[in-house]
Design an enzyme around this catalytic site. Structure first.
Site, mmCIF file in Angstrom:
data_model
loop_
_atom_site.group_PDB
_atom_site.id
_atom_site.type_symbol
_atom_site.label_atom_id
_atom_site.label_comp_id
_atom_site.label_asym_id
_atom_site.label_seq_id
_atom_site.Cartn_x
_atom_site.Cartn_y
_atom_site.Cartn_z
ATOM 1 N N GLU A 86 0.827 -1.196 0.000
ATOM 2 C CA GLU A 86 0.000 0.000 0.000
ATOM 3 C C GLU A 86 0.868 1.255 0.000
ATOM 4 O O GLU A 86 0.649 2.191 -0.771
ATOM 5 C CB GLU A 86 -0.898 -0.027 1.237
ATOM 6 C CG GLU A 86 -1.671 1.226 1.530
ATOM 7 C CD GLU A 86 -2.312 1.151 2.908
ATOM 8 O OE1 GLU A 86 -1.706 1.612 3.876
ATOM 9 O OE2 GLU A 86 -3.426 0.600 3.005
ATOM 10 N N ASP A 145 -5.569 -4.490 -3.807
ATOM 11 C CA ASP A 145 -5.898 -3.068 -3.901
ATOM 12 C C ASP A 145 -4.652 -2.224 -4.111
ATOM 13 O O ASP A 145 -4.702 -1.181 -4.756
ATOM 14 C CB ASP A 145 -6.684 -2.608 -2.678
ATOM 15 C CG ASP A 145 -5.820 -2.482 -1.427
ATOM 16 O OD1 ASP A 145 -4.980 -3.373 -1.191
ATOM 17 O OD2 ASP A 145 -6.008 -1.509 -0.676
#
Length: 964
Positions: free
Chosen positions: A364, A545
């Site tokens: 991330e 993600d």
């Protein structure tokens, strides 16, 4: 530039050199053309010796009209004594289309020499009969460029709006020029659309020279910037290249790294970086200095370095604040970056949330670094840091070939993994491994191997120990390879392994490259998770993600660089982003490649792509034996609303830019289907109020258990209010709303997707109604939420729209002033407002975004924008396992192991008990006092992702709304 009918669009203006006095620049609409197009803002701009290179925006408005044509008008950008620059503004009509025309996805296409490139064609309105469209190369131009497929396309009343692909090829030749040729897209009675195809030559250059990118660099005051240097031709001996600051100009700008570089016959074509620094000063001017890049016998290349001042009055307020925030993030004194340049999860080390230490980092964080550098390129036109960030990511968090011992050559796509059920409590582990449960076939492995020539995966692992706090990178000397890592820092680790109830407080950190050196003697850590004897193996887990966010960042880098004419500077990085998107398709698949609707481990196994949900699931993983004897791959059966990224799906689909098209034959089509499925998923999960509910799973209880009776299903997957993890519930955090819906807002901004608009209209209104803007720096946004009900009906239509959900409800339990979550939320509002500039809700979104940003700017400290936060959960540092509460660190009976620092891993140990290093942290006394019965401790955390998102919110707002 395109201007939506009834809306506005902007272009920016700046000067190319510092003037001696004020310069007035006017933007005037020509007398001819579409008179609905007018200059509504920035018609007269003033540039001074201080702000000459800071872009100022001009706004063009398109009035509503009743026709269905997309008229154009020239806007003349002029100043006395300077060459006038014409800007073509084209109205994008929003009236129902009745006039037939051709829709071509790209009118400028780059074709690699010896390779191919594509664009797509469709009609804009349904025809009454078949329509033939031809794609013909013009007689002039570079005749090496030809139409190799799709020369004649047929559109019917059924497929008129489905893009069909045209393939261009560029033959190999001996010259070194990049020729162009026009491809005419034509159909009887319709306006022909010309496509300019440019060959990118691959023949060797024979004349030696210095290749410097970029040659114009902006250096934030108090921080650094870089440019890259390489040679054009392989040398026969070492070549020394020096970078020297000119004696004149802004002496605050200096060369602080890479002043002398050596290129050899091995590294001649690899960029080496030169670092420039701009000292802090008290003025508010943006001075310049020339940096001369030179080598004996070669032409010197001058680089223009411009200081980006951070004092008040130096330009667009929000762009200035972006540059100041960026400078803090990149400054070595701030502490966000490791010596290698890796972004830590947080500056502070005593930090427990998803990572269990502040100086770990995640995929991330890397994806936010890429996005931040894309925004930096947008503002400064310097793309070297963006390219460098991708290289950093490849070097440290995408496992190398050496980091995947055996190269997965033993992997069998027909038998991807042995089955191990998940359990609801950590105390039910280790899980039994079964070879009797049949897994489905992996349809991607062979295609990817054929495309890229090997079975290595190209994807990020989600977690690394940057400073090697745990010590898995030390103590070399084992006879077993350690996954190709020859350093004693920056080691791959993992934590979560034991079902949805395993919070961070109940995890046992272990190395991804398992040599059995630590943990249980001779068996390592595997017996904690899987029954049986542990063995030397490696395993990585991807957080989809983050990889999707990296693709999203690459899309915006391409968009902004193209607007500047700088897209060639990032071409190689875009190829890597497309490759990342190719492998990201593993996120679409069920954990054991079972078909949708599976309600028993013995259910039918998938074949072909039948096991794909076409959503972004929670993870996928891969691994194998250290000696390469066996290997495996799995997906995940759980899909969370907050993980979806329809903008990335669009960018990787046939409708997206060619430069991001994955190379595998079926990849673009997969992403096209994923785009539709993801937007439907948002709609299916939207509550009556507007928030997006949890998600859906294809494996109830993680073991393909029987589904709850009557539970609604989405393409065979059952609704789950909190998929994946339960401590705390995965969808109580408002951050997943901001992150997930921001991507949907970007999709709507770029494509105008109608279903995305429907979801956003409701979500934005709900979020604003739950937001309070107080006095000074005070604000409140949702923090934790409670849910009731479920989607009203199952959904299984590839083209339809899910029904509304009057029985699915959300309520806000409490509120927060968390600046990272607020930034993600602000960016959602900004993109919605940019697409809906004149609607009542769009104006409200803009005002709310500005209100939140202005309040956050009052929370600045020397390293970022922060607020203090209390951490009542830190009472779990010394939780002892209790079968009654099912909380604490569970170590199964019979397991006895050791951490690298000597902490033992035995029943009765606590989170702190296997992390005794925490007691030496400077902040530990506050926690100890709390554990002794004192007050809840308060911390001020500088999380990299949050501070980067704040910077990007400032850049977004300043770019879309330069007038404030």
């Amino acid at each position: 530039m395109n201007v939506p009918e009834g809306g506005t669009a902007t272009y920016s203006v700046r000067l190319s050199a510092q003037p001696s006095g004020n310069v007035t620049v006017t933007s005037t609409a020509a007398s001819g053309g579409d008179t609905n197009l007018t200059v509504s803002g920035g018609a007269s701009l003033t540039f001074t010796s201080a702000n000459w290179n800071t872009p100022q925006n001009v706004t063009v408005a398109a009035a509503e009209d009743a026709d269905t044509t997309n008229g154009s008008r020239t806007i003349n950008v002029a100043s006395s004594g300077l060459t006038t620059v014409p800007v073509t503004a084209t109205e994008v009509d929003n009236d129902p289309t009745t006039t037939q025309s051709l829709v071509v996805s790209a009118t400028n296409v780059s074709v690699p020499e010896g390779g191919t490139a594509t664009y797509t064609v469709r009609l804009n309105a349904q025809p009454t009969g078949n329509v033939t469209v031809t794609n013909t190369a013009a007689s002039g131009g570079d005749t090496n460029i030809t139409v190799s497929a799709g020369a004649s396309l047929t559109f019917t009343t059924a497929n008129w709006n489905t893009p069909q692909t045209v393939t261009l090829a560029a033959a190999q030749d001996a010259d070194t020029t990049n020729g162009t040729r026009t491809i005419n897209v034509a159909s009887s009675g319709l306006t022909t659309v010309p496509v300019t195809a440019t060959e990118f030559d691959d023949d060797p250059v024979t004349t030696q020279s210095l290749i410097v990118t970029p040659t114009s660099v902006t250096v934030p005051e108090g921080a650094t910037a870089i440019f890259g240097v390489r040679l054009a031709v392989q040398p026969t001996a070492n070549v020394t290249v020096t970078s020297t600051a000119a004696t004149t100009g802004d002496t605050n700008i200096t060369v602080t790294g890479g002043a002398s570089l050596t290129f050899t016959s091995a590294n001649w074509n690899t960029n080496q970086n030169v670092t420039l620094s701009a000292a802090q000063d008290a003025d508010n001017t943006n001075g310049t200095r020339t940096i001369n890049v030179a080598s004996s016998g070669l032409t010197t290349v001058p680089v223009t370095a411009t200081e980006a001042d951070d004092e008040p009055g130096s330009g667009n307020t929000y762009i200035t604040e972006f540059q100041a925030q960026y400078a803090k993030l990149k400054a070595s004194a701030s502490g966000y970056l490791s010596p290698e340049g890796i972004p830590y999860h947080s500056i502070e080390t005593l930090m427990v949330e998803a990572p269990d230490h502040g100086h770990e980092t995640t995929s991330e964080a890397f994806s936010f670094l890429l996005w931040l550098e894309a925004q930096y390129g947008r503002v400064t036109q310097n793309w070297a840091p963006f390219n460098a960030a991708w290289t950093l990511m490849e070097n440290y968090i995408i496992p190398s070939a050496a980091g995947q011992p055996g190269g997965q050559t033993s992997y069998n796509p027909s038998d991807p993994a042995d089955y191990a059920p998940e359990f609801n409590q950590p105390s039910q582990y280790p899980s039994p491994l079964s070879t009797s449960v049949v897994a489905g076939a992996d349809p991607l492995a062979n295609e990817l191997a054929s495309t890229y020539g090997n079975r290595n995966m190209y994807a990020m692992h989600w977690l690394i120990d940057v400073d090697d706090v745990y010590g898995y990178g030390t103590g070399r000397g084992s006879s077993l390879t350690e996954c190709g890592d020859n350093t004693k820092r920056v080691t791959y680790i993992n934590t979560y392994q034991r079902g949805p109830q395993e919070s961070v407080w109940e995890t046992i950190p272990h190395p991804s490259c398992e040599t059995t050196r630590y943990g249980m003697s001779g068996q390592g850590f595997q017996p904690l998770f899987i029954q049986g004897t542990g063995s030397a193996q490696w395993r990585y887990t991807n957080a989809p993600d983050a990889d999707a966010r990296a693709v999203q960042a690459a899309y915006w880098a391409l968009t902004w660089a193209t607007e500047q004419g700088n897209q060639s500077q990032i071409a190689s990085t875009l190829t890597k982003a497309a490759k990342l998107g190719d492998y990201l398709r593993y996120a679409m698949y069920d954990k054991y490649f079972k078909n949708p609707g599976c309600a028993s481990p013995t259910c039918t196994a998938g074949s072909g792509k039948s096991s794909s949900a076409y959503l972004l699931n929670w993870y996928f993983a891969w691994g194998g034996a250290m000696d390469g004897a066996w290997s495996w791959r799995i997906g995940s059966s759980h899909n969370h609303g907050g993980y979806q990224n329809p903008l990335a799906a669009w960018a990787l689909s046939p409708a997206g830019p060619t430069a991001l098209r994955p190379q595998s034959p079926t990849a673009a089509a997969d992403w096209n289907q994923s785009l539709t499925r993801q937007v439907q998923f948002y709609k299916w999960l939207q509550s009556a109020e507007g928030a997006i509910a949890g998600g859906a799973t294809n494996s109830w209880d993680g073991a393909y258990a029987a589904r709850p009776a009557g539970a609604p299903q989405f393409f065979g997957m059952t609704y789950d209010v909190d998929p994946v993890y339960h401590d705390p519930p995965s969808n109580q955090w408002f951050g997943f709303q901001g992150w997930g819906v921001q991507r949907l807002a970007e999709l709507y901004y770029v494509t105008g997707n109608a279903m995305a608009k429907t979801v956003l209209d409701k979500w934005v209104a709900w979020a604003i109604s739950e937001t309070t803007l107080g006095t000074g720096s005070t604000f409140q946004i949702p923090n934790e939420m409670d849910w009731s009900g479920a989607p009203s009906a199952s959904f299984n239509s590839t083209t339809g729209t899910p029904a509304d959900n009057p029985g699915l409800h959300v309520s806000v339990r409490n509120r927060t002033n968390d600046v990272g979550v607020a930034a993600a939320y602000v960016r959602t509002l900004i993109y919605y407002a940019a697409k809906e500039p004149t609607s009542t809700l769009g104006i409200s979104a803009k005002n709310t975004a500005k209100g939140l940003l202005d309040r956050m700017l009052l929370l600045k400290d020397s390293r970022g924008i922060v607020v203090p936060e209390t951490r009542a959960d830190y009472n779990r540092f010394d939780d002892v396992w209790s079968s009654g509460t099912q909380q604490g660190l569970y170590i199964p009976s019979g397991f006895s192991g050791v951490m690298p620092n000597g902490d033992t891993i035995v029943p009765g140990k606590t989170f702190l008990g296997i992390r005794s290093f925490y007691t030496s942290d400077p902040e530990w006394p506050k926690v100890q006092a709390y554990l002794n019965g004192g007050a809840v401790p308060t911390f001020t955390y500088h999380r990299f992702w949050a501070q980067a998102d704040i910077a990007m919110a400032l850049a977004d707002y300043g770019s879309f709304f330069p007038a404030g």
